[in-house]
Design a protein around this motif. Structure first.
Motif: not given
Length: 73
Positions: A17-22
């Motif tokens: 989730i943290a690595e998803l684009p904003d």
């Protein structure tokens, strides 16, 4: 699923989730964590309903691909 595997999965989920684009992270969090409707998310993000649905679908797909090894175990 053992407790250790469950903890490992949730750790990987948080990383994914943290690595998803904003914009994908924001929409998926509003939908899945906050439980907001597509319409509410569209209003908050000032995007069309179609855009919100697309972003959520893309975020789910990216998460599924990244977490596939843990889903098959």
């Amino acid at each position: 699923m053992t407790e250790l595997k469950r903890l490992e999965f949730y750790g990987q989920l948080q990383t994914a989730i943290a690595e998803l684009p904003d914009i994908f992270r924001t929409t998926i969090m509003l939908r899945e964590i906050e439980g907001m409707t597509y319409e509410e998310i569209a209003e908050i993000t000032q995007a069309t309903l179609g855009t919100v649905k697309s972003r959520i679908a893309r975020a789910r797909y990216r998460l599924q691909v990244q977490l596939q090894p843990y889903l098959e175990a």
